[in-house]
Design an enzyme around this catalytic site. Sequence first.
Site, PDB file in Angstrom:
ATOM      1  N   ASP A  34       0.816  -1.232   0.000  1.00 25.33           N
ATOM      2  CA  ASP A  34       0.000   0.000   0.000  1.00 25.33           C
ATOM      3  C   ASP A  34       0.841   1.269   0.000  1.00 25.33           C
ATOM      4  O   ASP A  34       0.329   2.371   0.081  1.00 25.33           O
ATOM      5  CB  ASP A  34      -0.940   0.005   1.208  1.00 25.33           C
ATOM      6  N   GLU A  36       3.286   2.130   2.260  1.00 27.63           N
ATOM      7  CA  GLU A  36       3.905   2.531   3.526  1.00 27.63           C
ATOM      8  C   GLU A  36       5.349   2.038   3.601  1.00 27.63           C
ATOM      9  O   GLU A  36       5.703   1.027   2.992  1.00 27.63           O
ATOM     10  CB  GLU A  36       3.092   1.991   4.711  1.00 27.63           C
ATOM     11  N   ARG A  93      12.160  25.315   0.229  1.00 33.41           N
ATOM     12  CA  ARG A  93      11.838  26.499  -0.575  1.00 33.41           C
ATOM     13  C   ARG A  93      10.524  27.148  -0.150  1.00 33.41           C
ATOM     14  O   ARG A  93      10.298  28.310  -0.405  1.00 33.41           O
ATOM     15  CB  ARG A  93      11.799  26.128  -2.075  1.00 33.41           C
ATOM     16  N   HIS A 127      18.138  26.342   1.146  1.00 32.68           N
ATOM     17  CA  HIS A 127      17.705  27.445   0.285  1.00 32.68           C
ATOM     18  C   HIS A 127      17.850  28.804   0.982  1.00 32.68           C
ATOM     19  O   HIS A 127      18.377  29.756   0.408  1.00 32.68           O
ATOM     20  CB  HIS A 127      16.266  27.198  -0.160  1.00 32.68           C
ATOM     21  N   LYS A 189      16.239  38.334 -10.965  1.00 34.78           N
ATOM     22  CA  LYS A 189      15.064  37.655 -11.541  1.00 34.78           C
ATOM     23  C   LYS A 189      13.828  37.822 -10.662  1.00 34.78           C
ATOM     24  O   LYS A 189      13.927  38.214  -9.507  1.00 34.78           O
ATOM     25  CB  LYS A 189      15.361  36.162 -11.748  1.00 34.78           C
ATOM     26  N   ARG A 191       9.904  35.839  -9.778  1.00 37.36           N
ATOM     27  CA  ARG A 191       9.070  34.648 -10.009  1.00 37.36           C
ATOM     28  C   ARG A 191       7.599  35.009  -9.780  1.00 37.36           C
ATOM     29  O   ARG A 191       7.268  35.642  -8.759  1.00 37.36           O
ATOM     30  CB  ARG A 191       9.489  33.529  -9.044  1.00 37.36           C
ATOM     31  N   ASP A 216      24.087  27.002  -8.687  1.00 33.00           N
ATOM     32  CA  ASP A 216      22.805  27.164  -7.993  1.00 33.00           C
ATOM     33  C   ASP A 216      22.723  26.125  -6.877  1.00 33.00           C
ATOM     34  O   ASP A 216      23.455  25.134  -6.888  1.00 33.00           O
ATOM     35  CB  ASP A 216      21.636  27.009  -8.979  1.00 33.00           C
ATOM     36  N   SER A 220      16.014  21.829 -10.301  1.00 36.50           N
ATOM     37  CA  SER A 220      14.804  21.012 -10.247  1.00 36.50           C
ATOM     38  C   SER A 220      14.325  20.778 -11.687  1.00 36.50           C
ATOM     39  O   SER A 220      14.770  19.838 -12.345  1.00 36.50           O
ATOM     40  CB  SER A 220      13.763  21.725  -9.382  1.00 36.50           C
ATOM     41  N   THR A 221      13.507  21.660 -12.220  1.00 32.79           N
ATOM     42  CA  THR A 221      13.060  21.486 -13.620  1.00 32.79           C
ATOM     43  C   THR A 221      14.132  21.947 -14.599  1.00 32.79           C
ATOM     44  O   THR A 221      14.005  21.715 -15.805  1.00 32.79           O
ATOM     45  CB  THR A 221      11.805  22.322 -13.895  1.00 32.79           C
TER      46      THR A 221
HETATM   47  C1  R5P Z   1      15.295  29.076  -6.465  1.00 38.07           C
HETATM   48  O1  R5P Z   1      15.359  30.213  -5.983  1.00 38.07           O
HETATM   49  C2  R5P Z   1      16.407  28.075  -6.356  1.00 38.07           C
HETATM   50  O2  R5P Z   1      17.599  28.648  -5.885  1.00 38.07           O
HETATM   51  C3  R5P Z   1      16.652  27.396  -7.686  1.00 38.07           C
HETATM   52  O3  R5P Z   1      17.094  28.361  -8.611  1.00 38.07           O
HETATM   53  C4  R5P Z   1      15.379  26.763  -8.192  1.00 38.07           C
HETATM   54  O4  R5P Z   1      14.795  25.994  -7.183  1.00 38.07           O
HETATM   55  C5  R5P Z   1      15.654  25.910  -9.398  1.00 38.07           C
HETATM   56  O5  R5P Z   1      14.437  25.385  -9.843  1.00 38.07           O
HETATM   57  P1  R5P Z   1      14.212  25.027 -11.362  1.00 38.07           P
HETATM   58  O6  R5P Z   1      15.342  24.132 -11.765  1.00 38.07           O
HETATM   59  O7  R5P Z   1      12.879  24.344 -11.404  1.00 38.07           O
HETATM   60  O8  R5P Z   1      14.197  26.304 -12.133  1.00 38.07           O
END
Ligand code: R5P
Length: 294
Positions: A34, A36, A93, A127, A189, A191, A216, A220-221
């Site tokens: 399941d 767990e 984050r 972070h 930048k 967001r 960095d 992630s993505t």
């Molecule tokens: C955001 O402020 C973090 O420092 C990274 O820049 C962010 O988490 C990267 O995420 P992604 O790869 O999805 O753009």
Amino acid sequence: MKVIPGPSSIQLGNKIAEILGVETVAVVHKKFPDGESYIRLEGEVKGEEVVIVQSTGPPQDTNLIQLFLLADAAKDLGAKHVSAIVPYLAYSRQDKRFLPGEAVSIQTIGKLLKASGIDELITVDIHQEKVLESFEIPAKNLSAAELLADHFKSRGLAGALALAPDEGRIEFVKEASRVLGGGYGWLRKERDRYTGKIRIKEATVDVSGREVIVFDDIISTGGTMADAIKIFKEQGARRVFAACVHPLLIGNAKEKILQSGAEEIVGTDSVPSDITVVSLAPLLAKALAEKFKG
Ligand code: R5P
């Protein structure tokens, strides 16, 4: 001291134990049908100072639950003191209420760490370091900037410019530039809190003709890194490398970054991945050796 390499960080935990010359306690783990998690410690921890090594990259929730189960089991079995090394601390984050009604997830994680019996936390390039101040257990944040910069220096990139994709990593690139000796800079930048989309505004340094390394905390993505690399390439950087501490690499993140013009992507073993080439073990072992030397 005994090291417990958790299921998400077996190699890293074993490396740390090997550097320190201490015993490890093996962990048996499985998932029930399941979903767990099941955890069993295969060695004695009674009366011991134990160090659990368990990073919490994807699948974050499973890795967190395993961490809590490990800590609680160790305490319940008589461990004297439980330290947790969690190089990537999931949910860090979401460190404030960006929109009304949001859960401040990292605060919840802080409470759960303590509730599960963890006496002390060591993490890496969280972070925002200041969130650790709200934790009710001592929590230390280490930086992998020097390790990553050393890696590039040993690859012939001394003199490269250390760049951050946003203001949040300025300290990191300052530290990296102390090793690389080529200066540092960052991008401004924004967001969008609803769509998650980022908009890069401007660069703070001239990159034309330079070899640059974009550092960095997390990939992630890959969107942030790919956008930054595109901008630096457009501004005339000669060669651009990408580096991160926590390579989550969701979906086609790696391809996205390479397509944006990066020569190479380098990550640490905070989260095992196919770009992991730098180990955090020496950094973490040194921190433990200092902590336990008295
Ligand atoms: C955001 O402020 C973090 O420092 C990274 O820049 C962010 O988490 C990267 O995420 P992604 O790869 O999805 O753009």
